[in-house]
Design a protein around this motif. Sequence first.
Motif, PDB file in Angstrom:
ATOM      1  N   GLY A 215       0.711  -1.313   0.106  1.00 10.82           N
ATOM      2  CA  GLY A 215       0.061   0.099  -0.075  1.00 10.82           C
ATOM      3  C   GLY A 215       0.776   1.225  -0.051  1.00 10.82           C
ATOM      4  O   GLY A 215       0.402   2.301  -0.406  1.00 10.82           O
ATOM      5  N   GLU A 238     -10.871  -1.382   0.448  1.00 11.28           N
ATOM      6  CA  GLU A 238     -10.644   0.191   0.495  1.00 11.28           C
ATOM      7  C   GLU A 238     -10.126   0.791   1.528  1.00 11.28           C
ATOM      8  O   GLU A 238     -10.743   0.803   2.506  1.00 11.28           O
ATOM      9  CB  GLU A 238     -11.878   0.863  -0.180  1.00 11.28           C
ATOM     10  N   ASP A 304      -5.696   9.457  -1.921  1.00 12.50           N
ATOM     11  CA  ASP A 304      -6.232   8.157  -2.497  1.00 12.50           C
ATOM     12  C   ASP A 304      -5.283   6.967  -1.907  1.00 12.50           C
ATOM     13  O   ASP A 304      -3.995   7.450  -2.070  1.00 12.50           O
ATOM     14  CB  ASP A 304      -6.210   8.502  -4.146  1.00 12.50           C
ATOM     15  N   TYR A 306      -3.879   3.202  -3.246  1.00 13.43           N
ATOM     16  CA  TYR A 306      -3.999   2.246  -4.396  1.00 13.43           C
ATOM     17  C   TYR A 306      -2.980   1.104  -4.077  1.00 13.43           C
ATOM     18  O   TYR A 306      -1.690   1.096  -3.484  1.00 13.43           O
ATOM     19  CB  TYR A 306      -2.971   2.868  -5.560  1.00 13.43           C
ATOM     20  N   TRP A 307      -3.593  -0.329  -4.209  1.00 13.04           N
ATOM     21  CA  TRP A 307      -2.768  -1.325  -3.826  1.00 13.04           C
ATOM     22  C   TRP A 307      -1.879  -1.659  -5.000  1.00 13.04           C
ATOM     23  O   TRP A 307      -2.111  -1.149  -6.125  1.00 13.04           O
ATOM     24  CB  TRP A 307      -3.760  -2.578  -3.914  1.00 13.04           C
ATOM     25  N   PRO A 310      -3.989  -5.847  -7.280  1.00 14.57           N
ATOM     26  CA  PRO A 310      -4.995  -6.163  -6.619  1.00 14.57           C
ATOM     27  C   PRO A 310      -5.468  -7.389  -5.843  1.00 14.57           C
ATOM     28  O   PRO A 310      -6.273  -7.368  -4.989  1.00 14.57           O
ATOM     29  CB  PRO A 310      -6.015  -6.235  -8.115  1.00 14.57           C
ATOM     30  N   LYS A 399       2.320   9.360 -12.397  1.00 13.00           N
ATOM     31  CA  LYS A 399       1.282   8.635 -11.890  1.00 13.00           C
ATOM     32  C   LYS A 399       1.959   7.989 -10.586  1.00 13.00           C
ATOM     33  O   LYS A 399       1.037   7.825  -9.671  1.00 13.00           O
ATOM     34  CB  LYS A 399       0.775   7.461 -12.934  1.00 13.00           C
ATOM     35  N   MET A 403       0.370   7.989  -6.545  1.00  9.77           N
ATOM     36  CA  MET A 403       0.253   6.602  -5.950  1.00  9.77           C
ATOM     37  C   MET A 403       0.833   6.645  -4.656  1.00  9.77           C
ATOM     38  O   MET A 403       0.374   6.212  -3.733  1.00  9.77           O
ATOM     39  CB  MET A 403       0.563   5.411  -6.813  1.00  9.77           C
ATOM     40  N   ARG A 405       1.468   9.401  -3.139  1.00 10.31           N
ATOM     41  CA  ARG A 405       0.836  10.664  -2.416  1.00 10.31           C
ATOM     42  C   ARG A 405       1.879  11.591  -1.950  1.00 10.31           C
ATOM     43  O   ARG A 405       1.890  12.298  -0.928  1.00 10.31           O
ATOM     44  CB  ARG A 405       0.019  10.065  -1.166  1.00 10.31           C
TER      45      ARG A 405
END
Length: 454
Positions: A215, A238, A304, A306-307, A310, A399, A403, A405
């Motif tokens: 994470g 989430e 946000d 993001y794993w 998934p 990006k 991810m 942050r």
Amino acid sequence: MEGPTAGRSIPALFLMDGELSLFSLSWARTMMIIEGMSPMHLYKCISSVGLLYDFYLICYGGRVLAPHEMPMLMRDFFEARAYGNSLLGWSSVGRKSAKKDVRYASEFSKYCAKNFNTIQVNPTERKLLVDLNISEQIQFFSKLEHRKKWDFLGHLTPTTELGQGIITELSVNPKTGRINQKKNKSYFPPDKVLKLISATTNIRDKLALMLLFFGGLRESEILHLYVTDITTPDGDTEIRIGHPELSIYEWDDQFRGKQVGNRQTFLEQRYGLTSRNKLGLTHPYHAGWKGMMYAKRDRYLEADFYWLLPDVGRYFAKLHRIYQHQHRAGILDSHPYYFINLYGDSYGTATKMSNLTKIFYRAAERIGLSSTDRGVNPHGARHFYGYFLASFLKIPIEKAQVMLRHASIASTEVYYSIDDRAVRDELHKAYQKLSDDIPEFISELKRLDMQEIM
């Protein structure tokens, strides 16, 4: 963690005669209350002032200095911190850390000059760009270009003094320089990640390590998570990452019904607590909070999540439900935090930073790793996250910034490390594609030549 102001403290500097430095206390209070600085920042600032005070007493004998001698004091202080000083028993901390000590001590001196009419030890100077040498001018334009990457108001720079070539800096402003070398591999060994998670002794520890590695959360961010921040819709997970003080939060009050406020208000009204980042550094439940990129949700101050993979999110959801059933759901409602202690008299209390650190290093020891090994530390997990994004998922750095942050892409560059093997693989693929395209390219050239002849 009792009382809404529990643990809030101001670091104090004691002078040679045992008296408390009221000037440093005033400065620290201003930074805490007016500027909202974190306990860690306050500690670093007052520590730097204390180090300068020790240096002045021991190496300069505490004598009264003339104004022209003060810059020399700061230069000598920088050298003593950067390279060590046998008289004080100081070992080298490096030029970068030494420069921070000079900057913090200079800010204190500036504060005293403004508020108590003292002489500024390291005054600021205004220079024109044209007065700098070529090397300094190149460095100036390089910094100005780099500023565009993180400053959202960069388009206004031409209207400022900086944009007009007027530079304000400390009279003693040491250069740290940059060594042009390959980045250190500060990420945790990728082939040991799953082994480390498997080596943990309970379900809570597995959940914590999965958030670190897959994470990309910092240790402190994990400790700020509420039970309500983790949901498992449709078998996935989430994670809600809210600012520990200012993020908007909704809760039910037994007498007043549904309430809406920020997290600090919720903690105070529901539990009589203060946010963990505002607790003093020595408070056992202190957990810092670093600035980050927040999502564009009005007033909510949430980031946000993001794993990395998934499948990890789905596996986390299964473990989460077991953890909730076996441990978290059954404790007294004395705090909202997700991670709790599972043993002894402290069962049900919020997990501390020291607990999380022990979890990590004990698991590392079980698989034959040492804390002295490169990347084997909790923050190495976040570096692994950035390394995996760059080398395996090949996520563009813009990006990756989202991810991870990061408020600034310059911070992302530290984590965005591409493995040598990944570079070689990409070169091989490019070469292979070029080789495959060359025959067709040559054939096309021949056709063009024949058309011109005809």
